[in-house]
Design a protein around this motif. Structure first.
Motif, PDB file in Angstrom:
ATOM      1  N   LEU A 244       0.810  -1.213   0.000  1.00  0.00           N
ATOM      2  CA  LEU A 244       0.000   0.000   0.000  1.00  0.00           C
ATOM      3  C   LEU A 244       0.844   1.265   0.000  1.00  0.00           C
ATOM      4  CD1 LEU A 244      -2.554  -1.166   2.721  1.00  0.00           C
ATOM      5  CD2 LEU A 244      -2.907  -1.174   0.237  1.00  0.00           C
ATOM      6  N   GLY A 245       2.112   1.128   0.302  1.00  0.00           N
ATOM      7  CA  GLY A 245       2.988   2.284   0.357  1.00  0.00           C
ATOM      8  C   GLY A 245       3.184   2.785   1.780  1.00  0.00           C
ATOM      9  N   VAL A 246       4.381   3.289   2.048  1.00  0.00           N
ATOM     10  CA  VAL A 246       4.729   3.727   3.402  1.00  0.00           C
ATOM     11  C   VAL A 246       3.817   4.867   3.861  1.00  0.00           C
ATOM     12  CG1 VAL A 246       6.542   4.770   4.820  1.00  0.00           C
ATOM     13  CG2 VAL A 246       7.121   2.994   3.143  1.00  0.00           C
ATOM     14  N   ARG A 247       3.525   5.786   2.938  1.00  0.00           N
ATOM     15  CA  ARG A 247       2.718   6.951   3.317  1.00  0.00           C
ATOM     16  C   ARG A 247       1.328   6.539   3.791  1.00  0.00           C
ATOM     17  NH1 ARG A 247       1.238  12.053  -0.707  1.00  0.00           N
ATOM     18  NH2 ARG A 247      -0.046  13.203   0.812  1.00  0.00           N
ATOM     19  N   ARG A 248       0.723   5.603   3.068  1.00  0.00           N
ATOM     20  CA  ARG A 248      -0.631   5.181   3.437  1.00  0.00           C
ATOM     21  C   ARG A 248      -0.629   4.435   4.770  1.00  0.00           C
ATOM     22  NH1 ARG A 248      -4.771   2.091  -0.723  1.00  0.00           N
ATOM     23  NH2 ARG A 248      -6.707   2.645   0.379  1.00  0.00           N
ATOM     24  N   VAL A 249       0.365   3.576   4.967  1.00  0.00           N
ATOM     25  CA  VAL A 249       0.457   2.850   6.233  1.00  0.00           C
ATOM     26  C   VAL A 249       0.677   3.820   7.392  1.00  0.00           C
ATOM     27  CG1 VAL A 249       1.814   1.192   7.559  1.00  0.00           C
ATOM     28  CG2 VAL A 249       1.244   0.717   5.163  1.00  0.00           C
ATOM     29  N   LEU A 250       1.479   4.848   7.166  1.00  0.00           N
ATOM     30  CA  LEU A 250       1.706   5.858   8.200  1.00  0.00           C
ATOM     31  C   LEU A 250       0.396   6.566   8.556  1.00  0.00           C
ATOM     32  CD1 LEU A 250       3.625   7.396  10.028  1.00  0.00           C
ATOM     33  CD2 LEU A 250       4.120   8.940   8.115  1.00  0.00           C
ATOM     34  N   ILE A 251      -0.418   6.840   7.547  1.00  0.00           N
ATOM     35  CA  ILE A 251      -1.726   7.458   7.807  1.00  0.00           C
ATOM     36  C   ILE A 251      -2.571   6.537   8.682  1.00  0.00           C
ATOM     37  CG2 ILE A 251      -3.903   8.159   6.729  1.00  0.00           C
ATOM     38  CD1 ILE A 251      -2.266   9.186   4.356  1.00  0.00           C
ATOM     39  N   PHE A 252      -2.552   5.227   8.393  1.00  0.00           N
ATOM     40  CA  PHE A 252      -3.309   4.259   9.190  1.00  0.00           C
ATOM     41  C   PHE A 252      -2.841   4.271  10.650  1.00  0.00           C
ATOM     42  CE2 PHE A 252      -4.162   1.374   5.263  1.00  0.00           C
ATOM     43  CZ  PHE A 252      -5.135   2.272   4.840  1.00  0.00           C
ATOM     44  N   VAL A 253      -1.530   4.364  10.830  1.00  0.00           N
ATOM     45  CA  VAL A 253      -0.982   4.408  12.192  1.00  0.00           C
ATOM     46  C   VAL A 253      -1.483   5.657  12.916  1.00  0.00           C
ATOM     47  CG1 VAL A 253       1.131   4.644  13.550  1.00  0.00           C
ATOM     48  CG2 VAL A 253       1.052   3.026  11.631  1.00  0.00           C
ATOM     49  N   LEU A 254      -1.471   6.774  12.207  1.00  0.00           N
ATOM     50  CA  LEU A 254      -1.938   8.026  12.822  1.00  0.00           C
ATOM     51  C   LEU A 254      -3.434   7.960  13.141  1.00  0.00           C
ATOM     52  CD1 LEU A 254      -0.005  10.651  10.647  1.00  0.00           C
ATOM     53  CD2 LEU A 254       0.476   9.949  13.003  1.00  0.00           C
ATOM     54  N   VAL A 255      -4.219   7.347  12.260  1.00  0.00           N
ATOM     55  CA  VAL A 255      -5.657   7.196  12.518  1.00  0.00           C
ATOM     56  C   VAL A 255      -5.879   6.315  13.742  1.00  0.00           C
ATOM     57  CG1 VAL A 255      -7.803   6.197  11.636  1.00  0.00           C
ATOM     58  CG2 VAL A 255      -6.376   7.612  10.148  1.00  0.00           C
ATOM     59  N   ALA A 256      -5.116   5.226  13.842  1.00  0.00           N
ATOM     60  CA  ALA A 256      -5.249   4.339  14.998  1.00  0.00           C
ATOM     61  C   ALA A 256      -4.904   5.076  16.287  1.00  0.00           C
ATOM     62  CB  ALA A 256      -4.351   3.118  14.819  1.00  0.00           C
ATOM     63  N   ALA A 257      -3.823   5.843  16.252  1.00  0.00           N
ATOM     64  CA  ALA A 257      -3.430   6.606  17.434  1.00  0.00           C
ATOM     65  C   ALA A 257      -4.460   7.678  17.758  1.00  0.00           C
ATOM     66  CB  ALA A 257      -2.055   7.232  17.212  1.00  0.00           C
ATOM     67  N   GLY A 258      -4.973   8.360  16.714  1.00  0.00           N
ATOM     68  CA  GLY A 258      -5.953   9.407  16.940  1.00  0.00           C
ATOM     69  C   GLY A 258      -7.260   8.872  17.491  1.00  0.00           C
ATOM     70  N   SER A 259      -7.728   7.745  16.949  1.00  0.00           N
ATOM     71  CA  SER A 259      -8.983   7.162  17.449  1.00  0.00           C
ATOM     72  C   SER A 259      -8.828   6.698  18.893  1.00  0.00           C
ATOM     73  CB  SER A 259      -9.412   5.991  16.567  1.00  0.00           C
ATOM     74  OG  SER A 259      -8.506   4.908  16.669  1.00  0.00           O
ATOM     75  N   THR A 260      -7.639   6.227  19.222  1.00  0.00           N
ATOM     76  CA  THR A 260      -7.392   5.813  20.605  1.00  0.00           C
ATOM     77  C   THR A 260      -7.397   7.018  21.535  1.00  0.00           C
ATOM     78  OG1 THR A 260      -6.062   3.953  19.816  1.00  0.00           O
ATOM     79  CG2 THR A 260      -5.807   4.582  22.128  1.00  0.00           C
ATOM     80  N   GLY A 261      -6.766   8.095  21.088  1.00  0.00           N
ATOM     81  CA  GLY A 261      -6.794   9.319  21.887  1.00  0.00           C
ATOM     82  C   GLY A 261      -8.211   9.854  22.053  1.00  0.00           C
ATOM     83  N   LEU A 262      -9.023   9.749  20.982  1.00  0.00           N
ATOM     84  CA  LEU A 262     -10.416  10.192  21.062  1.00  0.00           C
ATOM     85  C   LEU A 262     -11.200   9.334  22.046  1.00  0.00           C
ATOM     86  CD1 LEU A 262     -12.727  11.965  20.040  1.00  0.00           C
ATOM     87  CD2 LEU A 262     -13.059  10.301  18.175  1.00  0.00           C
ATOM     88  N   LEU A 263     -10.970   8.022  22.000  1.00  0.00           N
ATOM     89  CA  LEU A 263     -11.644   7.135  22.958  1.00  0.00           C
ATOM     90  C   LEU A 263     -11.290   7.513  24.385  1.00  0.00           C
ATOM     91  CD1 LEU A 263     -13.290   4.597  23.670  1.00  0.00           C
ATOM     92  CD2 LEU A 263     -11.174   3.271  23.432  1.00  0.00           C
TER      93      LEU A 263
END
Length: 436
Positions: free
Chosen positions: A36-55
């Motif tokens: 998928l490419g490094v950039r897209r995977v990095l976005i997924f990591v940021l989304v996971a971290a952000g959703s966790t922070g939101l929770l």
């Protein structure tokens, strides 16, 4: 199938296998995610971290869904689960991914989610076995059996005097019951009542004692049945004592899911203390013919919120509950929005009215020489453990015959179930079934 159903979900090979498979599935998704490419995977990591922070923000700052006893490591597992779902979805919709790869990715994501669920269950031990998850025990809707006799003058059955009939049932039964609130007008959901083999025998044992069990928050009486395995626990006790065991009453402590849960106090929200200490015992004595020999036949116990309730009831109604077991309870009833919010909601802002009923305050004002209890804390429970020790010190200073017990574990059923089971013989002696 029987062996599979009895497999443990909190220790042994099965949870290890689930966590290992979950880790392997996440690694495989990560390796496949390179397409998928490094950039897209990095976005997924940021989304996971952000959703966790939101929770975290929603759960612990805004809506206060749980308190500081919540294991913080579960947030990490949540983030890993979100990451795995994103990777699997992106691979599944990718045009160049073959069908087999899409199926494998979805399967891997499901395994990751299963592993996350396993970590939550390991933290709280809510479902101890496969059976408790897929085929949990349930109560019967059959009418409660009539008691052998309702006569307070009859001597209570004990191991020394009771001779079980040859056809006595091998197990007790759990019934559903609606317990009315004649004096308190408390609104209650359905209660559960365990009747031991000696009660169900024909003729049955006369005038057995009563153990009232209070559940946690969130929770219901069913938690004692499913996670606490109360029927199994009491049946094991009865099998060692000629079928004798306390009648166990598990009332609804939520005020029928009131948004403002009662505090096992009489407040502007509800008269839950009067319900639990007056209405409930009167109904049980009349309908089941048990606990009629006197207060010495009654005990109250609970875990977490229910442990706090147990101490509250014992300190305010020692004539109703001179015996208590507080498992992982707090040093006083609390509100998620703070102490002043509690005073405003339940006492019209009157701190003196709160202190009048609060157990630790009552222990500081008067002696309780006839009260006896056990206070159980988890060794790894950094929130409720210190508070339980404060209750112990206050109770001991008030002359309560109290013992502090520390068990391995945190704020979970590993401590809550053992905290009751380990004290059954002591309760049996206090309540008159066993020789002291």
């Amino acid at each position: 199938m029987t062996d599979l159903m009895s497999l443990s979900l909190i220790d042994g090979l099965l949870p290890v296998a689930i966590l290992t498979l979950g880790a392997a599935a996440l690694i495989l998704l990560g390796i496949a995610g390179r397409k998928l490419g490094v950039r897209r995977v990095l976005i997924f990591v940021l989304v996971a971290a952000g959703s966790t922070g939101l929770l975290f923000l929603l759960a612990e700052v805004i809506f206060l869904w749980w308190n500081s006893s919540f294991p913080r490591l579960l947030y990490l597992y949540w983030a890993l689960g979100i990451l795995g779902i994103q990777l699997a979805f992106a691979l599944a919709v990718r045009r160049r991914t073959p069908l087999a790869g899409r199926v494998a990715g979805i399967a891997a994501a499901l395994i990751v989610l299963l592993a996350v669920a396993c970590t939550v269950n390991l933290a709280y031990a809510q479902y101890p076995t496969v059976r408790s998850l897929v085929n949990p025990p349930s109560a019967t809707d059959d009418p409660l059996p009539r008691p052998a006799a309702v006569d307070a003058t009859l001597p209570a059955a004990s191991e020394r005097t009771w001779v079980p009939p040859s056809d006595m049932p091998g197990e007790g039964r759990v019934y559903r019951a609606e317990i009315p609130a004649a004096a308190s007008k408390y609104k209650s959901a359905t209660a559960l009542i365990y009747l031991p083999p000696a009660y169900l025998a024909d003729p049955g044992a006369v005038n057995l004692p009563v153990l009232v069990l209070i559940h946690g928050q969130p929770g219901s009486p069913n938690d004692w049945l499913i996670s606490g395995r109360i029927a199994e626990m009491m049946d094991d006790f009865a099998s060692r004592h000629a079928g004798l065991a306390p009648v166990v009453v598990m009332p609804d402590a939520s005020n029928d899911s009131n948004p403002n849960w009662p505090l096992c106090m009489d407040t502007s929200v509800s008269a839950s203390a009067t319900y639990l200490a007056r209405d409930l015992p009167a109904w049980i004595q009349q309908q089941l013919g048990v606990g009629t020999a006197g207060p010495q036949q009654w005990a109250v116990a609970g875990y977490s919120y229910g442990g706090t309730c147990a101490v509250q009831l014992a300190a305010n109604f020692p004539d109703a509950y001179p015996t208590f077991v507080d498992i992982s309870g707090e040093n006083e009833p609390t509100d998620s929005e703070g102490h002043q919010a509690l005073l405003d909601t339940y006492f019209g802002g009157d701190g003196k009215a709160f202190a009048e009923q609060n157990a630790v305050d009552r222990f500081g004002r008067m002696p309780f020489p006839g009260l006896a209890g056990k206070i159980v804390v988890g060794r790894e429970d950094t929130v409720y453990g210190p508070e339980g020790r404060q209750v112990y010190e206050a109770a001991r200073a008030a002359g309560v015959d109290v013992q502090l017990q520390e068990l391995p574990g945190g704020h979970s059923w590993l401590v809550w179930r053992a905290g009751l089971e380990n004290n059954l013989d002591w309760l049996g002696a206090r309540l008159g079934i066993l020789d002291p």
